[in-house]
Design a protein around this motif. Sequence first.
Motif, mmCIF file in Angstrom:
data_model
loop_
_atom_site.group_PDB
_atom_site.id
_atom_site.type_symbol
_atom_site.label_atom_id
_atom_site.label_comp_id
_atom_site.label_asym_id
_atom_site.label_seq_id
_atom_site.Cartn_x
_atom_site.Cartn_y
_atom_site.Cartn_z
ATOM 1 N N TYR A 105 0.394 -10.005 -8.758
ATOM 2 C CA TYR A 105 1.651 -9.283 -8.605
ATOM 3 C C TYR A 105 1.532 -7.848 -9.131
ATOM 4 C CZ TYR A 105 6.661 -8.401 -8.513
ATOM 5 O OH TYR A 105 7.895 -7.872 -8.243
ATOM 6 N N SER A 106 0.842 -7.666 -10.247
ATOM 7 C CA SER A 106 0.687 -6.313 -10.784
ATOM 8 C C SER A 106 -0.132 -5.443 -9.835
ATOM 9 C CB SER A 106 0.032 -6.355 -12.170
ATOM 10 O OG SER A 106 -1.284 -6.866 -12.098
ATOM 11 N N ILE A 107 -1.154 -6.013 -9.208
ATOM 12 C CA ILE A 107 -1.935 -5.258 -8.234
ATOM 13 C C ILE A 107 -1.069 -4.916 -7.020
ATOM 14 C CG2 ILE A 107 -3.796 -5.474 -6.532
ATOM 15 C CD1 ILE A 107 -5.546 -6.633 -8.576
ATOM 16 N N PHE A 108 -0.267 -5.883 -6.573
ATOM 17 C CA PHE A 108 0.629 -5.634 -5.442
ATOM 18 C C PHE A 108 1.535 -4.436 -5.732
ATOM 19 C CE2 PHE A 108 4.897 -6.087 -3.724
ATOM 20 C CZ PHE A 108 4.652 -6.159 -2.371
ATOM 21 N N ILE A 109 2.163 -4.426 -6.893
ATOM 22 C CA ILE A 109 3.069 -3.330 -7.261
ATOM 23 C C ILE A 109 2.317 -2.007 -7.302
ATOM 24 C CG2 ILE A 109 4.523 -2.391 -9.090
ATOM 25 C CD1 ILE A 109 5.814 -4.678 -7.588
ATOM 26 N N ASP A 110 1.129 -2.015 -7.892
ATOM 27 C CA ASP A 110 0.377 -0.775 -8.056
ATOM 28 C C ASP A 110 -0.196 -0.251 -6.745
ATOM 29 O OD1 ASP A 110 0.900 -0.695 -10.766
ATOM 30 O OD2 ASP A 110 -0.907 -1.781 -11.324
ATOM 31 N N THR A 111 -0.320 -1.120 -5.725
ATOM 32 C CA THR A 111 -0.812 -0.628 -4.433
ATOM 33 C C THR A 111 0.253 0.113 -3.636
ATOM 34 O OG1 THR A 111 -0.254 -2.698 -3.276
ATOM 35 C CG2 THR A 111 -2.497 -2.511 -4.189
ATOM 36 N N ILE A 112 1.513 -0.066 -3.980
ATOM 37 C CA ILE A 112 2.592 0.488 -3.154
ATOM 38 C C ILE A 112 2.461 1.996 -2.925
ATOM 39 C CG2 ILE A 112 5.086 0.891 -3.035
ATOM 40 C CD1 ILE A 112 5.492 -1.882 -4.246
ATOM 41 N N PRO A 113 2.211 2.825 -3.950
ATOM 42 C CA PRO A 113 2.066 4.266 -3.671
ATOM 43 C C PRO A 113 0.875 4.585 -2.773
ATOM 44 C CG PRO A 113 2.385 3.856 -6.023
ATOM 45 C CD PRO A 113 2.127 2.536 -5.388
ATOM 46 N N TYR A 114 -0.115 3.696 -2.743
ATOM 47 C CA TYR A 114 -1.313 3.921 -1.930
ATOM 48 C C TYR A 114 -1.191 3.332 -0.523
ATOM 49 C CZ TYR A 114 -3.532 5.159 -6.362
ATOM 50 O OH TYR A 114 -3.859 5.745 -7.561
ATOM 51 N N ARG A 115 -0.065 2.721 -0.209
ATOM 52 C CA ARG A 115 0.110 2.186 1.147
ATOM 53 C C ARG A 115 0.476 3.353 2.066
ATOM 54 N NH1 ARG A 115 1.804 -3.256 1.134
ATOM 55 N NH2 ARG A 115 1.261 -4.229 -0.838
ATOM 56 N N PHE A 116 -0.493 4.196 2.314
ATOM 57 C CA PHE A 116 -0.226 5.461 3.002
ATOM 58 C C PHE A 116 0.349 5.262 4.400
ATOM 59 C CE2 PHE A 116 -3.781 7.463 0.272
ATOM 60 C CZ PHE A 116 -2.878 7.742 -0.730
ATOM 61 N N TYR A 117 -0.173 4.289 5.150
ATOM 62 C CA TYR A 117 0.341 4.137 6.518
ATOM 63 C C TYR A 117 1.799 3.692 6.501
ATOM 64 C CZ TYR A 117 0.938 3.097 11.390
ATOM 65 O OH TYR A 117 1.423 3.111 12.669
ATOM 66 N N ASN A 118 2.127 2.732 5.653
ATOM 67 C CA ASN A 118 3.519 2.274 5.563
ATOM 68 C C ASN A 118 4.450 3.439 5.261
ATOM 69 O OD1 ASN A 118 1.640 0.086 4.897
ATOM 70 N ND2 ASN A 118 3.459 -1.178 4.647
ATOM 71 N N ILE A 119 4.109 4.179 4.213
ATOM 72 C CA ILE A 119 4.977 5.261 3.742
ATOM 73 C C ILE A 119 5.056 6.388 4.767
ATOM 74 C CG2 ILE A 119 5.257 7.015 1.948
ATOM 75 C CD1 ILE A 119 3.885 5.002 0.022
ATOM 76 N N LEU A 120 3.906 6.775 5.319
ATOM 77 C CA LEU A 120 3.893 7.894 6.258
ATOM 78 C C LEU A 120 4.527 7.524 7.599
ATOM 79 C CD1 LEU A 120 0.397 9.472 5.538
ATOM 80 C CD2 LEU A 120 2.635 10.193 4.695
#
Length: 607
Positions: free
Chosen positions: A234-249
């Motif tokens: 779960y902690s890795i999942f949360i920390d990946t969110i800013p790096y989910r570039f395709y989702n965000i962009l």
Amino acid sequence: MEKSKMVDIIALIVVIVAFAIPLATGLIGAAPEGGSAAEYAQILGIWTLIPPILALLLAFLTRNVILSLFLGVLSGAWMLALLGGDILGAIGGAFFGSTEYFIGTLADRWNAGIIMQVLVIGALIALITRMGGMRAVAETVARHAKGPRTAQLATWIMGFVIFFDDYANALIVGPIMRPVCDKFRISRERLAYIVDSTAAPIAGIFVISTWIGTELVNINEGLAIAGITGVSAYSIFIDTIPYRFYNILALFFVFASAMLLREYGPMLTAELRARRTGATVRPGSEVEKDDDAVPAEDQDICKEDHAVVATSKKAPANIWNAIIPVGVLIVSALILFFTNGAEAIMAGNGLISAEEFTQLGFFDSVREAYSSSDASIVLFQAALLACIVSIVMGFAQKIFTLKTGIETWAHGMKSMLYVCIILILAWSIGSIIGDLGTAHYLVGALSESLPMWIVPALIFIIAGIISFATGTAYGTMAILLPLVIPLAAAIAGFSTGTPDASIYSYIVVCSSGVLTGAIFGDHCSPISDTTILSSMGAGCSLIDHVDTQLWYALTIAAVVVIGYIIVGFGMNVWLTLLITMAILVGVLFVLGKRVPTWKPDEEKLVE
């Protein structure tokens, strides 16, 4: 010979070769039963890749992820049986061994919680839809649309409102927004693009959705194979969110293009056609423009359209029928994450000691409790509580009887059976490649041959290709995460135990490449369920939707690769996001042309 038959023959040859290779390479009885993964990796060498490669090839050829994953598990069990015995024993051993993997995955408490969580969230979606809650939310948002810009932004916002399931998003937002978008002459291709871009990209990064279970399972599998301790999925999942570039962009690109009213490529052609001629659907497409048809009469039963239920005619347009159940889900989950994690820490099962926990401040204690919580159980409990509240509300408002409420609840769970089957197969193939030592082999083969800065970008590209070819993000995550996490750990210099901050950060970035790359491929694949449902919900031809969306998806993907390379060289992730967003705005100004505005009240086109 027909193409389909040729593909079937090639797939059969691939399966035969995969099962024949262990026989032809002297692996029979080459290792004692119960050997370690490292020993098997040394004995098998490159052949440890047979199960995942077989699953990938079959997925490319057959477009059937379930069959591909099943045969991948079976081939792995076959290899393990051969290593510790003879041919005759291995035939039965492969079958019974694979079934043991299936049963073993379901016997795990974490896995069982994930299965229950996915089923119950599916049930909640069905109940809210049945009560008319989704319709009320959509209509409320739609009332604020005053022109093509606000109509598109309203559709975009609705994607955030219906955040917890991409199917629900695709099938609810599109039909509700069709008349609004038609009023302002927004093409169906554009509507389908907005719907598709706010379905999986949103569900994939929200902490409460039907996606999180799959994502957590595969992250957890990778951590186990890599031998990483002291870190929660779960902690890795949360920390990946800013790096989910395709989702965000992807979300940002919809917003930016709607605000600027600028388009390019086939989307520009579609928008100009709609604005200038009023033909929101391409003339000659197979889609019939019968968009104002009233849904089938309510017979107090469930429909079988992708397991989505019809809104009851007895249901009032009451937005609280959505807000209250979803609010119960969110609030109870937030509370239960803390209480569950705190209990684990106090019982000595957390990531820190009970004494350390009692000395922390409020925010630090919340963070540690969330990291130590069992997300699978918490989300199941929260969703179950929200379902109970929904059934009580529907019954109290006489929207449905208790019997029909339970039927709707069960029907919603049935809609998630496909996901559950993939999860079971995913866990099983993850266990198989772990036992075969596949990760050990990849670590030895690649850890010294790839520069660290390029790996996240390459992972994103590979995940996108696999997801595009198979039409499923779930299958892509299931295959890649158990391989990528140990590979990233080894490249970063990890051995065993708990990784330090720099190694942990690198694992997070590489994991995000899989998670966001899988959504990129799924987003533009013509055989993806969300692509099909988005076009159907928007009343748009599937081919028209794919043709217009693909240009935008590839543009964003190219910028994502740049973003991962920048991050690979040490750039701050938030600054990287700003840079990539600026690039996309620049693309809209350089390639895009402004689309005129249709004013329905004046029946006038403003260039």
